[in-house]
Design an enzyme around this catalytic site. Structure first.
Site, short mmCIF file in Angstrom:
data_model
loop_
_atom_site.label_atom_id
_atom_site.label_comp_id
_atom_site.label_asym_id
_atom_site.label_seq_id
_atom_site.Cartn_x
_atom_site.Cartn_y
_atom_site.Cartn_z
N TYR A 1 33.87 1.77 -4.41
CA TYR A 1 32.49 1.70 -4.02
C TYR A 1 32.32 3.21 -2.96
O TYR A 1 33.17 2.97 -2.15
CB TYR A 1 31.98 0.31 -3.55
CG TYR A 1 30.76 0.71 -2.95
CD1 TYR A 1 29.47 0.33 -3.50
CD2 TYR A 1 30.47 1.09 -1.60
CE1 TYR A 1 28.15 0.57 -3.36
CE2 TYR A 1 29.32 1.29 -1.00
CZ TYR A 1 28.16 0.88 -1.82
OH TYR A 1 26.90 1.07 -1.24
N GLU B 1 24.70 6.48 -4.60
CA GLU B 1 25.53 5.36 -4.59
C GLU B 1 26.29 5.28 -5.89
O GLU B 1 25.86 5.56 -6.87
CB GLU B 1 24.91 3.85 -4.26
CG GLU B 1 25.96 2.81 -4.20
CD GLU B 1 24.98 1.61 -4.24
OE1 GLU B 1 25.16 0.94 -3.28
OE2 GLU B 1 24.45 1.26 -5.26
#
Lengths: 380, 294
Positions: free
Chosen positions: A101, A189
């Site tokens: 992530y 993101e």
């Protein structure tokens, strides 16, 4: 402005960030054509701006053109939490060895940028933050200095990304930071950022929020605007340059300033009403903006009364008053309008409206009284 | 006494020759503010109703001795204008410009802190500051403020700042200084800066604090109040019934910790001993009650 996944991936590509080969499709035929081009197996992903599309059946794997037809046919038109799927993204399926992530956003309290990197990607980062906060490596980045490759290399090591992924990941992070800053993102993101069994690293998803204040230096954002919202009221407001959010109540709200607009919603709610919308006409609004605002509210069939709450600062109340009269001439406003006018040139503004006051054009001296009047009219 | 600006503050207006700059600059002067000059590159030597215009901040400061600047220029040019003010010797900068990209704000703020640690920036995207009866820099309508104190006001929202002034003035309660810090992602001056200044100002006896949803500035202010503030504080947080923020994604929610809801902010403030009210009128009434009981 939130981007769809495919737009986020296209935006990433501009900055050299690796994504899976793929393309958009609005029909089953287009989906098959993309699949033939990128090669099987493919993943077909619903393009909606809402989470949970996988659980809703909006992400499917297909190994043949028959399977693409079947799944694309099912996904196109699917209703995912009230969002109808009009477009899918078809990309070559990736084998996944590891999921990471990464995100960049503004750390408001500390007034620097914040990078978050985790070797535990592919799940909701809020859950990781809650259950295993040590699994996220936070990096504060001075906006004056940015993120260089050396710092990125140290960071991927600290976050304990797999050794084979580290160098590629570090390079990708530098590019993502560039996309975040030069691309004027509020949020960039990737979840998951994957490592394949062939030891390559690329973005499997994209979540991008753009800072609309920077649109003056991004002509390329124009294409994102066309798909920004599906709410017809919001579309109309957008075309007129108004800051509008549609809600479900019966009192149409027009205020100047986001704070006062929010406060107006609060007060309407407290006196027993429900707001049909949030609409901030902004600072320095003139008669034309006011007239446009009334037109947008008027187009909402749920609206039973309109509450115009203006405290003039940079906005001049006389301009607002002129706008109200102009709107009344331009279109037939179907709901009664209750106004509360204070601040810059309020005396002049009230004087302009005074001769036109009636059962459907009412002024009240205070915000609370105006809210009560508007709610009473809406509930009548 | 007042905070940040008073009757002796000399102010220049960057952008005085533009429509907004002219309107508000002249309005500030009419209020009694010492507007001593304007700055517009290429228009040095001209004047706006008697206010001399200079080509640069540096020239304007040299000629007038100004220490404060009021910036009224479009978002594209505002960051450069802020830096020019600091470089030119201005120590208090008020920037009302709305619509500056967040990344530009972050860069400008950090450059100011690093290169000009003694300079205070108020804003951007704020209504400005008014010390009633003495100095008004910004877009606040001076007639809604009442001189003499004893209340200090600090607010994140422009129009709610006016509302707060109005609620107090109509009850005969004056203000020492009213500061609009603005609601942008990177404000130059925050709640704590203002609360600390009000705490230190002997004429300010109570403070009205107007916040709104998003971010965590109110929670941080609550922490500060708990340990440092001896004066009563009344607050209102706008947006309790507003739609959930669509602006930020997951990462933003994590940083703000409490997710920036009105309820979380109100709880934090109440726990710090602040009088938390549900709308601006109620906040005004509470403040009147407190001041009358002083």
């Amino acid at each position: 402005m939130d981007l769809f996944e495919y737009q986020g991936k296209q935006y990433f590509s501009r900055y050299g960030i690796a994504v899976s080969p793929g393309d958009i499709a609005d029909t089953v035929e287009e989906a098959v054509a993309v699949a033939e081009r990128v090669g099987y197996p493919v993943v077909i992903k619903a393009q909606v701006k809402v989470g949970g599309r996988g659980k809703a059946g909006g992400v499917q794997l297909a190994s043949t053109s028959e399977e693409v037809k079947f799944h694309a046919g099912n996904i196109l038109g699917l209703d995912i939490k009230g969002h109808i799927v009009h477009r899918v993204w078809v990309e070559r399926s990736s084998d996944i060895a590891k999921e990471y992530y990464v995100s960049f956003t503004l750390d408001r309290p500390n007034k620097v940028h914040l990078g978050m990197l985790s070797a535990q990607g592919g799940v909701e980062i809020e859950v990781v933050a809650e259950e295993n906060p040590d699994a996220i490596s936070f990096l504060s980045i001075d906006p004056l200095r940015g993120l260089d490759l050396a710092a990125a290399r140290k960071w991927v090591d600290e976050a304990q990304l797999d050794e084979v992924a580290q160098e590629q990941a570090a390079q990708l992070l530098v590019k993502l930071y560039e996309c975040y800053t030069k691309g004027d993102c509020d949020l960039a993101e990737i979840n998951p950022l994957i490592l394949t069994p062939e030891n390559t690293v690329h973005a499997l998803d994209a979540k991008v929020t753009l800072d609309e204040n920077a649109s003056f230096r991004h002509p390329e954002w124009e294409e994102f605007r066309a798909t920004e919202t599906e709410d017809p009221r919001e579309k109309m407001a957008k075309e007129k340059g108004l800051n509008y959010i549609g809600l479900d109540g019966t009192v149409g709200i027009i205020a100047n300033g986001a704070g006062l607009a929010m406060s107006t919603l609060d007060v309407v709610n407290q006196v027993g009403g429900t707001a049909a919308n949030f609409l901030d006409i902004g600072g320095g609004a003139n008669a034309d903006v006011m007239a446009s605002a009334l037109e947008v509210i008027n187009a909402d069939p749920k609206v039973k009364a309109i509450f115009v709450n203006i405290f003039g600062g940079i906005t001049r109340v006389d301009e607002v008053a002129k706008g109200v009269l102009e709107a009344l001439q331009r279109v037939s406003i179907s709901s009664p309008i209750v106004l509360r006018l204070d601040g810059t040139n309020a005396v002049e503004g009230r004087a302009i409206l005074a001769p036109h006051e009636s059962d459907t054009l009412i002024t009240e001296p205070t915000m609370l009284e105006a809210a009560r009047r508007a709610v009473a009219l809406a509930n009548a | 006494m007042a905070i940040f600006v008073d009757k002796n503050t000399k102010v220049i207006v960057q952008g005085l020759t533009g429509g907004q700059g002219r309107f508000h600059g002249l309005r500030n002067r009419d209020y009694g503010t010492k507007i001593v000059g304007g700055v517009t590159p290429g228009k040095g030597g001209e004047n706006v109703e008697g206010i001399p215009v200079y080509n640069s901040v540096k020239e304007a400061v040299a000629a007038t001795g100004a220490t404060a600047s009021f910036i009224v220029v479009p978002p594209k040019f505002a960051p450069a204008a802020i830096m020019e003010a600091a470089e030119g010797g201005i120590t208090f900068i008020v920037c009302i410009t709305e619509g500056i990209p967040a990344h530009d704000e972050a860069v400008t703020y950090n450059r100011l802190v690093e290169e000009f640690p003694g300079v205070r920036l108020l804003g951007p995207n704020c209504p400005g500051i008014i010390t009633p009866g003495q100095c008004n820099i910004g877009i606040t309508s001076g007639d809604i403020a009442l001189p003499g104190g004893p209340v200090g006001i600090v607010s994140r929202s422009g129009t709610l700042t006016y509302q707060a002034l109005h609620e107090l003035s109509k009850q005969g309660i004056g203000q020492t200084t009213c500061v609009g810090i603005g609601g942008d992602p990177v404000p130059g001056t925050n709640f704590i800066d203002c609360l600390a200044a009000f705490e230190a100002d002997p004429e300010t006896k109570a403070v009205m604090m107007i916040g709104e949803i998003g971010g965590s500035e109110e929670e941080r202010a609550a922490e500060w109040i708990k340990t440092n503030m001896t004066k009563p504080v009344v607050s209102y947080i706008a947006g309790g019934t507003a739609p959930a923020g669509r602006k930020m994604g997951h990462a933003g929610a994590i940083i703000s910790g409490s997710k920036g809801t009105a309820q979380a902010k109100m709880d934090a403030l109440a726990a710090a001993g602040v009088h938390v009210c549900l709308n601006p009128t109620e906040a005004g009434e509470k403040m009147v009650e407190i001041v009358r009981g002083l």
